[in-house]
Design a protein around this motif. Sequence first.
Motif, mmCIF file in Angstrom:
data_model
loop_
_atom_site.group_PDB
_atom_site.id
_atom_site.type_symbol
_atom_site.label_atom_id
_atom_site.label_comp_id
_atom_site.label_asym_id
_atom_site.label_seq_id
_atom_site.Cartn_x
_atom_site.Cartn_y
_atom_site.Cartn_z
ATOM 1 N N ILE A 116 50.313 79.039 7.759
ATOM 2 C CA ILE A 116 49.747 78.672 6.454
ATOM 3 C C ILE A 116 50.315 79.565 5.361
ATOM 4 N N ALA A 117 50.376 80.880 5.631
ATOM 5 C CA ALA A 117 50.906 81.805 4.628
ATOM 6 C C ALA A 117 52.360 81.475 4.306
ATOM 7 N N GLY A 118 53.127 81.133 5.334
ATOM 8 C CA GLY A 118 54.526 80.780 5.109
ATOM 9 C C GLY A 118 54.675 79.522 4.272
ATOM 10 N N HIS A 119 53.857 78.514 4.550
ATOM 11 C CA HIS A 119 53.937 77.272 3.779
ATOM 12 C C HIS A 119 53.512 77.504 2.332
ATOM 13 N N LEU A 120 52.424 78.249 2.130
ATOM 14 C CA LEU A 120 51.942 78.463 0.768
ATOM 15 C C LEU A 120 52.892 79.319 -0.056
ATOM 16 N N ALA A 121 53.716 80.101 0.612
ATOM 17 C CA ALA A 121 54.698 80.903 -0.125
ATOM 18 C C ALA A 121 55.672 80.016 -0.890
ATOM 19 N N ARG A 122 55.751 78.734 -0.500
ATOM 20 C CA ARG A 122 56.671 77.816 -1.178
ATOM 21 C C ARG A 122 56.055 77.173 -2.408
ATOM 22 N N GLY A 123 54.733 77.273 -2.569
ATOM 23 C CA GLY A 123 54.090 76.630 -3.717
ATOM 24 C C GLY A 123 52.590 76.793 -3.674
ATOM 25 N N GLN A 124 51.914 76.456 -4.778
ATOM 26 C CA GLN A 124 50.473 76.626 -4.905
ATOM 27 C C GLN A 124 49.686 75.598 -4.109
ATOM 28 N N GLY A 125 50.212 74.410 -3.960
ATOM 29 C CA GLY A 125 49.517 73.373 -3.219
ATOM 30 C C GLY A 125 50.520 72.360 -2.720
ATOM 31 N N LEU A 126 50.421 71.976 -1.467
ATOM 32 C CA LEU A 126 51.389 71.038 -0.932
ATOM 33 C C LEU A 126 50.804 70.303 0.256
ATOM 34 N N THR A 127 51.326 69.088 0.456
ATOM 35 C CA THR A 127 51.017 68.306 1.642
ATOM 36 C C THR A 127 52.115 68.547 2.649
ATOM 37 N N LEU A 128 51.742 68.946 3.853
ATOM 38 C CA LEU A 128 52.723 69.301 4.870
ATOM 39 C C LEU A 128 53.464 68.066 5.369
ATOM 40 N N GLY A 129 54.705 68.284 5.777
ATOM 41 C CA GLY A 129 55.465 67.234 6.419
ATOM 42 C C GLY A 129 54.974 66.984 7.832
ATOM 43 N N THR A 130 55.560 65.972 8.458
ATOM 44 C CA THR A 130 55.086 65.560 9.785
ATOM 45 C C THR A 130 55.190 66.691 10.797
ATOM 46 N N GLN A 131 56.362 67.324 10.885
ATOM 47 C CA GLN A 131 56.550 68.376 11.872
ATOM 48 C C GLN A 131 55.674 69.593 11.558
ATOM 49 N N GLU A 132 55.561 69.923 10.270
ATOM 50 C CA GLU A 132 54.716 71.062 9.893
ATOM 51 C C GLU A 132 53.255 70.785 10.219
ATOM 52 N N THR A 133 52.824 69.549 9.971
ATOM 53 C CA THR A 133 51.455 69.172 10.299
ATOM 54 C C THR A 133 51.193 69.297 11.790
ATOM 55 N N CYS A 134 52.089 68.770 12.563
ATOM 56 C CA CYS A 134 51.923 68.837 14.031
ATOM 57 C C CYS A 134 51.910 70.275 14.513
ATOM 58 N N GLY A 135 52.758 71.122 13.908
ATOM 59 C CA GLY A 135 52.792 72.520 14.312
ATOM 60 C C GLY A 135 51.497 73.241 14.026
ATOM 61 N N LEU A 136 50.918 73.007 12.844
ATOM 62 C CA LEU A 136 49.670 73.676 12.489
ATOM 63 C C LEU A 136 48.514 73.161 13.333
ATOM 64 N N LEU A 137 48.396 71.838 13.456
ATOM 65 C CA LEU A 137 47.303 71.283 14.259
ATOM 66 C C LEU A 137 47.410 71.708 15.719
ATOM 67 N N GLY A 138 48.637 71.839 16.197
ATOM 68 C CA GLY A 138 48.831 72.256 17.585
ATOM 69 C C GLY A 138 48.267 73.629 17.869
ATOM 70 N N ARG A 139 48.255 74.512 16.847
ATOM 71 C CA ARG A 139 47.679 75.846 17.032
ATOM 72 C C ARG A 139 46.182 75.767 17.335
ATOM 73 N N TYR A 140 45.553 74.654 16.991
ATOM 74 C CA TYR A 140 44.129 74.472 17.260
ATOM 75 C C TYR A 140 43.884 73.435 18.357
ATOM 76 N N GLY A 141 44.899 73.191 19.162
ATOM 77 C CA GLY A 141 44.733 72.283 20.295
ATOM 78 C C GLY A 141 44.594 70.841 19.906
ATOM 79 N N ILE A 142 45.051 70.472 18.703
ATOM 80 C CA ILE A 142 45.008 69.086 18.241
ATOM 81 C C ILE A 142 46.431 68.544 18.306
ATOM 82 N N HIS A 143 46.678 67.664 19.226
ATOM 83 C CA HIS A 143 48.038 67.201 19.486
ATOM 84 C C HIS A 143 48.223 65.782 18.945
#
Length: 955
Positions: free
Chosen positions: A719-746
Amino acid sequence: MQTSSDRHEYPAHWEADVVLRDGGTARVRPITVDDAERLVSFYEQVSDESKYYRFFAPYPRLSAKDVHRFTHHDFVDRVGLAATIGGEFIATVRYDRIGAGGTPASAPADEAEVAFLVQDAHQGRGVASALLEHVAAVARERGIRRFAAEVLPANTKMIKVFMDAGYTQKRSFEDGVVRLEFDLEPTDRSLAVQYAREHRAEARSVQRLLQPGSVAVIGTGRTPGGVGRSILGNIRDAGYTGRLYAVNKALPEAQKELDGVPACRSVREIEGPVDLAVVTVPAEHVPEVVTECGEHGVQGLVVISAGYADSGPDGRERQRALVRHARTYGMRIIGPNAFGIINSSPQVRLNASLAPEMPRPGRIGLFAQSGAIGIALLSRLHRRGGGVTGVTGVSTFVSSGNRADVSGNDVLQYWYDDPETDVALMYLESIGNPRKFTRLARRTAAVKPLVVVQGARHGGVAPQGHAVRATRLPHATVSALLRQAGVIRVDTITDLVDAGLLLARQPLPVGPRVAILGNSESLGLLTYDACLSEGLRPHSPLDLTTAASADDFHAALSRALADDTCDAVVVTAIPTVGEGSAGDAALAEALRSAAAAEPGKPVLVVHVELGGLAEALSAATSTAPQATTSTAPQATADTAPRAASNTREEPRSAAQAPRLPSAEAPEGAHHIPAYPAAERAVRALAQAVAYARWRGDAADPGKVPEYEDIDEKGAAGLIAGHLARGQGLTLGTQETCGLLGRYGIHVHRALPAPTPDDAVAAARTIGYPVALKATAPHLRHRADLGGVRLDLADEEQLRRAYAELTELFGKPQELRPVVQGMAPRGVDTVVRAVIDPAAGAVLSFGLAGAATQLLGDMAHRLIPVTDREATSLIRSIRTAPLLFGWRGSAPVDSSALEELLLRVSRLVDDHPEVVAVTLEPVVVAPRGLSVLGASVRLAPPPARDDLGPRTLPAY
């Protein structure tokens, strides 16, 4: 961390008003170079002992060097805060970052020394505790994570302030000094301590307004009539037990009395304290009155005067100035543009309102933001209550008007442990702090019913005069969240009174099974149908026929109440020809005596308005035994009604508040509520059933489970890495899958297919059969429009489907097609989470497609969600039967769905930067589930006022 360029900018956002332990207010603000004289004056008023405790040596006066050091701050490494009343210091707190003198700003230490000094006259008011909360919040903002304090062992008060704060701490003793070190990160215990202090302070501030030992009405005209004279007469005629004064600056100097009340031209001329001032002068004269009241030590104001935010932008600024002015002197305000307040307790008997008649003493508390609605509520309770006192009368009434200061939240704090109030009724046109309101409502509803009707709920705009934060949530969602908190949410003030009368007079039902009996077959059938419509389980109506006598009713009601398969009884009655009032009285006595003999179940009466049965039920008194246990706190030796006085009693703490059984009869249960329509009676009963069910569930709210595969730190790094690119953003497909995967959501794998060949290659990678989907916003998840093709078994079918999609809907770059492996068949659902700026984090669930989009069939819960709440969330939607084997279909894997909801809740709760999550569709099969689409939006975390220090709303 702040840069050197802004280290000296004045941090205006640190300014705040706080309620102290005794109910008074103080202002917390940063100390500046302009405060030198205030600091010297403050120090001169501190005792030698307190100075010794602060500096560990005799220190009679501050040197010029000390004054400079204590007033010159960089607001980063060195910060000083002061608590002020009337513009003068009553306490100070200061921190100095350890090593700040030689540590570069780019690499600061994260620990600071902290020290307090409180004027002796204000010790014991909770000033130091409030300052600690605020300076800790400031320190966290400046990158400080730990405080250290050195305290003399004899300074037990300050040691207690630190030890009771609830932070994780370490204590040591060296060289005759106690050294305390504690982390500043909020903990469950520190938040619990903060909430308990908030409760005591805010409840006490309302108690000072509702239980004053002396009242001055300011603006009592010289001639009869007018608002001031009317309120003065209402207070006098109600038999107010305290001291009453009339104030009118136009009175002749020789006139010392008005309408039999001591009179004077200014509050300053009153000998002795004045606890409450009722202000009725025109708005332009109110500032002068506030100054006089503040200088005289008045504790609170009820401002009846209009012409504030209710009159437009200029009035709104006058309202802000009014609140700032009053808080300067430590006073709280009800109003402006208020209808007034009432306390019917025999120890107080205060009618400081425009209501010409004092309501009967009773157990119902009323809060109304509208004076007109307040009048209507008082009138209806009076009319429906008949001759009953002590049950359906009013304990306290508050009309907040523009609600500039004292709000429904404050009154809830008071009602929570008020032994005089069993049921709370509220008419709200806006909710200034929904997050706090739901927290307080949940706690209050656990011990006494809270019924709320919301006005202005479809206009999208709060009434003029109500300064509230906007919410993006639909009204239906807000209502669902209130119900989750145990609030009985009704739509009209008629429903409000109907529910209040039942809850005040009768025990809570233990279930939905309803017996119906009476002397009208048609009225019985209407009642039966109404029960089915409200989700109750009625027995077949028992028709006693029109020839039934009072004894017949008594026997039938006694049998129904003794029946173990019955949880409540509705009696339907029409007048018996020729019997008149005597027959009504006999029937009322028969019903009451039967109900009093079996007091564990609620009884309601549906009558026609031709006779006097309703009045007879309320007015007469049964000789049968009555219940002695209440569904609300009863006065005991420790909780007896408090007499009006100038003493500063503390309300009971949250830990001392009673926890009440749900099925015991309240005092006065033999007074049976009567309703002129079956639908109204049954609706009130259904609300009581739902509330009783909630009360049972609230005793075991469940837990937020832990999952060993959750990688919270890893997610935080992403999350910190993504937010470093801007104040607010919608994640791309791969980024979304990567973040959700950290919480066991596949998320089910999907590959882009910008060309037919790419689609074929993706299918080979994934393996047939596959689905081809257009992900353009107007076609996403729209199988009904042909934007999704399923079960493509080979390359030929895939290429043909690709050609059809592009021919129908446009070029591939417009469609954004993807190829995805087929998931097991099941029910398509949608899971969403969003952080609302006012209500907080909300988790929502529904079926995908028309049920959600067209019918709005979504259920909602506040995050964090417990395991029990996840279970109820799934079952709360109207289309839930589709998940549980409707019409012979296979039930879905609800356990997997509940786990998914809990994991999404954890993600949003752990990382407030995750401001929106959408999983759609989530296909739930008989075994397992598949998340086929997902999106995540990140933004800097919104402010969490419930995690920050206690403050009053800013003006």
